[in-house]
Design a protein around this motif. Sequence first.
Motif, PDB file in Angstrom:
ATOM      1  N   ASN A 291     -12.758  -9.065   4.354  1.00 39.23           N
ATOM      2  CA  ASN A 291     -13.983  -9.865   4.255  1.00 39.23           C
ATOM      3  C   ASN A 291     -13.696 -11.328   3.926  1.00 39.23           C
ATOM      4  N   GLY A 292     -12.430 -11.686   3.891  1.00 39.69           N
ATOM      5  CA  GLY A 292     -12.087 -13.104   3.767  1.00 39.69           C
ATOM      6  C   GLY A 292     -12.154 -13.638   2.349  1.00 39.69           C
ATOM      7  N   THR A 293     -12.360 -12.778   1.349  1.00 39.62           N
ATOM      8  CA  THR A 293     -12.420 -13.295  -0.016  1.00 39.62           C
ATOM      9  C   THR A 293     -11.021 -13.508  -0.591  1.00 39.62           C
ATOM     10  N   TYR A 294     -10.031 -12.839  -0.018  1.00 44.64           N
ATOM     11  CA  TYR A 294      -8.664 -13.009  -0.511  1.00 44.64           C
ATOM     12  C   TYR A 294      -8.031 -14.173   0.241  1.00 44.64           C
ATOM     13  N   GLN A 295      -8.032 -15.333  -0.389  1.00 44.82           N
ATOM     14  CA  GLN A 295      -7.485 -16.526   0.256  1.00 44.82           C
ATOM     15  C   GLN A 295      -6.414 -17.136  -0.623  1.00 44.82           C
ATOM     16  N   PRO A 296      -5.485 -17.884  -0.126  1.00 43.98           N
ATOM     17  CA  PRO A 296      -5.282 -18.191   1.294  1.00 43.98           C
ATOM     18  C   PRO A 296      -4.305 -17.239   1.988  1.00 43.98           C
ATOM     19  N   LEU A 297      -4.046 -16.087   1.403  1.00 47.57           N
ATOM     20  CA  LEU A 297      -2.944 -15.267   1.930  1.00 47.57           C
ATOM     21  C   LEU A 297      -3.399 -14.155   2.878  1.00 47.57           C
ATOM     22  N   SER A 298      -4.583 -14.268   3.463  1.00 49.04           N
ATOM     23  CA  SER A 298      -4.867 -13.325   4.548  1.00 49.04           C
ATOM     24  C   SER A 298      -4.875 -14.092   5.861  1.00 49.04           C
ATOM     25  N   ARG A 299      -4.341 -13.444   6.849  1.00 52.47           N
ATOM     26  CA  ARG A 299      -4.138 -14.149   8.120  1.00 52.47           C
ATOM     27  C   ARG A 299      -4.537 -13.241   9.277  1.00 52.47           C
ATOM     28  N   PRO A 300      -4.985 -13.853  10.361  1.00 51.68           N
ATOM     29  CA  PRO A 300      -5.297 -13.053  11.541  1.00 51.68           C
ATOM     30  C   PRO A 300      -4.038 -12.748  12.346  1.00 51.68           C
TER      31      PRO A 300
ATOM     32  N   GLU B 162       0.825  -1.217   0.000  1.00 54.64           N
ATOM     33  CA  GLU B 162       0.000   0.000   0.000  1.00 54.64           C
ATOM     34  C   GLU B 162       0.859   1.266   0.000  1.00 54.64           C
ATOM     35  N   GLU B 163       1.979   1.213   0.736  1.00 55.80           N
ATOM     36  CA  GLU B 163       2.853   2.386   0.807  1.00 55.80           C
ATOM     37  C   GLU B 163       3.668   2.561  -0.470  1.00 55.80           C
ATOM     38  N   ASN B 164       3.766   1.507  -1.286  1.00 59.82           N
ATOM     39  CA  ASN B 164       4.621   1.563  -2.478  1.00 59.82           C
ATOM     40  C   ASN B 164       3.841   1.179  -3.729  1.00 59.82           C
ATOM     41  N   ALA B 165       2.543   1.494  -3.729  1.00 61.20           N
ATOM     42  CA  ALA B 165       1.669   1.058  -4.820  1.00 61.20           C
ATOM     43  C   ALA B 165       2.126   1.614  -6.168  1.00 61.20           C
ATOM     44  N   ASP B 166       2.885   2.718  -6.151  1.00 60.61           N
ATOM     45  CA  ASP B 166       3.350   3.290  -7.413  1.00 60.61           C
ATOM     46  C   ASP B 166       4.544   2.536  -7.987  1.00 60.61           C
ATOM     47  N   LYS B 167       5.221   1.736  -7.163  1.00 54.68           N
ATOM     48  CA  LYS B 167       6.430   1.048  -7.627  1.00 54.68           C
ATOM     49  C   LYS B 167       6.204  -0.429  -7.883  1.00 54.68           C
ATOM     50  N   LEU B 168       5.070  -0.960  -7.415  1.00 53.02           N
ATOM     51  CA  LEU B 168       4.823  -2.399  -7.481  1.00 53.02           C
ATOM     52  C   LEU B 168       3.447  -2.679  -8.071  1.00 53.02           C
ATOM     53  N   LYS B 169       3.257  -3.935  -8.474  1.00 47.96           N
ATOM     54  CA  LYS B 169       1.941  -4.367  -8.928  1.00 47.96           C
ATOM     55  C   LYS B 169       1.615  -5.670  -8.205  1.00 47.96           C
ATOM     56  N   THR B 170       0.391  -5.808  -7.726  1.00 47.64           N
ATOM     57  CA  THR B 170       0.060  -7.059  -7.042  1.00 47.64           C
ATOM     58  C   THR B 170      -0.395  -8.093  -8.060  1.00 47.64           C
ATOM     59  N   VAL B 171      -0.188  -9.344  -7.719  1.00 48.78           N
ATOM     60  CA  VAL B 171      -0.692 -10.452  -8.518  1.00 48.78           C
ATOM     61  C   VAL B 171      -1.961 -10.942  -7.834  1.00 48.78           C
ATOM     62  N   ALA B 172      -3.065 -11.015  -8.590  1.00 48.04           N
ATOM     63  CA  ALA B 172      -4.300 -11.532  -8.003  1.00 48.04           C
ATOM     64  C   ALA B 172      -4.148 -13.032  -7.774  1.00 48.04           C
ATOM     65  N   ILE B 173      -4.822 -13.531  -6.776  1.00 47.10           N
ATOM     66  CA  ILE B 173      -4.749 -14.973  -6.475  1.00 47.10           C
ATOM     67  C   ILE B 173      -6.041 -15.631  -6.942  1.00 47.10           C
ATOM     68  N   GLN B 174      -5.869 -16.719  -7.733  1.00 42.70           N
ATOM     69  CA  GLN B 174      -7.041 -17.433  -8.211  1.00 42.70           C
ATOM     70  C   GLN B 174      -7.651 -18.242  -7.065  1.00 42.70           C
ATOM     71  N   GLN B 175      -8.935 -18.006  -6.823  1.00 47.55           N
ATOM     72  CA  GLN B 175      -9.614 -18.676  -5.712  1.00 47.55           C
ATOM     73  C   GLN B 175     -10.123 -20.045  -6.162  1.00 47.55           C
ATOM     74  N   GLU B 176     -10.656 -20.792  -5.223  1.00 45.42           N
ATOM     75  CA  GLU B 176     -11.125 -22.143  -5.539  1.00 45.42           C
ATOM     76  C   GLU B 176     -12.248 -22.138  -6.573  1.00 45.42           C
ATOM     77  N   ASP B 177     -13.059 -21.058  -6.572  1.00 47.18           N
ATOM     78  CA  ASP B 177     -14.154 -20.998  -7.545  1.00 47.18           C
ATOM     79  C   ASP B 177     -13.695 -20.438  -8.892  1.00 47.18           C
ATOM     80  N   GLY B 178     -12.405 -20.201  -9.058  1.00 42.58           N
ATOM     81  CA  GLY B 178     -11.886 -19.748 -10.336  1.00 42.58           C
ATOM     82  C   GLY B 178     -11.762 -18.244 -10.465  1.00 42.58           C
ATOM     83  N   SER B 179     -12.372 -17.493  -9.562  1.00 42.00           N
ATOM     84  CA  SER B 179     -12.285 -16.035  -9.657  1.00 42.00           C
ATOM     85  C   SER B 179     -10.903 -15.566  -9.203  1.00 42.00           C
TER      86      SER B 179
END
Lengths: 328, 316
Positions: free
Chosen positions: A240-249, A212-229
């Motif tokens: 909201n837990g839709t970004y899996q499996p890389l969100s953690r408490p 977030e602090e370096n959004a101008d220098k980097l690009k994120t890769v989306a993660i394909q979920q189990e339902d294909g999205s």
Amino acid sequence: MTRLLLASASAAAFVAFGGPAAAQATVTVDGSSTVFPISEAFAEEFQAQTGNRVTVGLSGTGGGFEKFCRGELDVTGASRPIRTGEMEACAANGIEYIELPVAMDGLAVVVHPENTWAECMSVAELKTIWEPAAQGVITNWNQVREGFPDAPLRLFGAGTDSGTYDYFTFAINGVEHESRGDYTATEDDNVTVQGVSSDVNALGFLGLAYYEENADKLKTVAIQQEDGSCVSPSVETAGNGTYQPLSRPLFVYINAASLDRPEVQAYVDFMMTPENGVTLVQEVGYVPLPAEAFDLGRAKVAERRTGTYFEGGSKVGVSIEDLLASEQ
Amino acid sequence: MAVMTEGNLSGAAATAAAVGAITRAKRIDIVVAACGVVIMVMAMGLLLTLIGDLAIRGLGRIDYQFLTSFPSRRPENAGILSAWVGSILVMLTTAVLAIPIGVLAGLYLEEYARKNWISNLIEINVANLAGVPSIIYGLLALGLFVYGLNLGKTILVAGMTLGLLILPIVIVSTREAIRSIPLIVKEAAYGLGADKWQVMWHYIIPAARPGILTGAIVGLSRAIGETAPIITIGALTFIAFLPPPPITDSFPFISFAWLHDQFTVLPIQMFNWVSRPQEGFHINAAATGVVLMVLTLALNGMAIYIRYRLRRSVRN
């Protein structure tokens, strides 16, 4: 002469800024460097509002538990649940703990902004890159997926001492703390930012706040979920837990015996107040929990419900609902 | 060499060969000197770039607010008050502990100890200790002071740890300083009927003082930048209050309660800020670096000044 100078300098400092000399009750907090900004914000605000003293150390999740289970701390922050060995250490010393989630954090897989091919990747593809067997074998982007360009693959990521590494390897490779070793490992995510932002063929992983602090220098890769999205990491999707499996408490563990001291009880109450828990967590760049979580947390503390919900290991795909369930 | 072995060469040829050899030697001289200058310029350039970068990023952040505020979650409100006070108190404790012990140990080894295998063993170990990585001292202190003697994670323990760290430096420099005193001074003093301690106290220590102080301050300026052993013994990172002041308003007006307080130091604060995601904290880290560098330079400057003053007074 030297000593005299030093002594008079420090004496001058005290004359100028000296506070009250009386020994004051202090809440001692330590633990994960990922949770540190949150603990720091709580400590700063709590101290400003109540006048009670709070100190925060930076021992890391493992180091924090070591001290916590020796009875040296009131609160320790953790970027993963307590492990079996640590549970045993606590039990051996008669330390009972209350486990409270304080925030969610996302791990972002990042590439150079000019990388046009890696838009969305599956966990299997990431595993191809990061598993121990990939060492020295997977060295080109075209080995990851048909159609990826013939370009060298250069990797950056968290060093093996960090909770970030533990969670990433667990979520992607399936085994905690195991990955290939031939990547640029660093305990400071800013190094990963530097590395990936200066190499078109690089891929790395880091804490969401660093993206977030370096959004101008980097690009994120989306993660394909189990339902294909494909889901990109953001405060919203990690929350909201839709970004899996890389969100953690992220957790804090409270020494149950310390709660008998009014200042510790007051500090925990302060953390578990939604206004503080949401605004302060957001301010330091993490994903806050819903207001409900704080009510449940307070109830858990009031009833002194000790122990862990996680049975000595990380879980992948823990949603806010799971966390709430863990508090009931 | 070639000229001397080949006797059948004519005189003129020999002269020519000699001139050639000299020219060649001069040429090598120039090449070596040029290499030296280039390397020095590169090293200095690198150093100046690093310092310059730190100064450009950090200098603007240093103001009264920065020096008198506690750390904060907001980079613009954060400051290094607890860190610099902690650093100075730890340095003070280190100096008070390490310098007298180090000087006496050096004096003993150089002047009193009998030369046998025990003193040789001690000598070798002292020299070796100077090269031990600082984290080892941290681990030793954690096991011995914090848990063994149950002293806690206090300024006193940090001072003791860094004291151990610089002890070899103080001992070695004391011995070097004593060794460099001309023997005549000592012999003259003995000749006048002084006993051993009188010679030490009135002649050897004063004459060795510039060297001893230089060693002590070089040691201190190494200690002030140390992070690893201090983190190991459990220094804090966020602490928003100061230790109790050493001067109190009631009898006996001096308090050592601060020795038993928790603390943080400048390098730890800097380390923490460098690894944060927000740019504002990186600027704070650079500013902390500048303050740390100024403190180190001040210590070194003081060493040079004291040496200069004492050398003059010794000569007079």
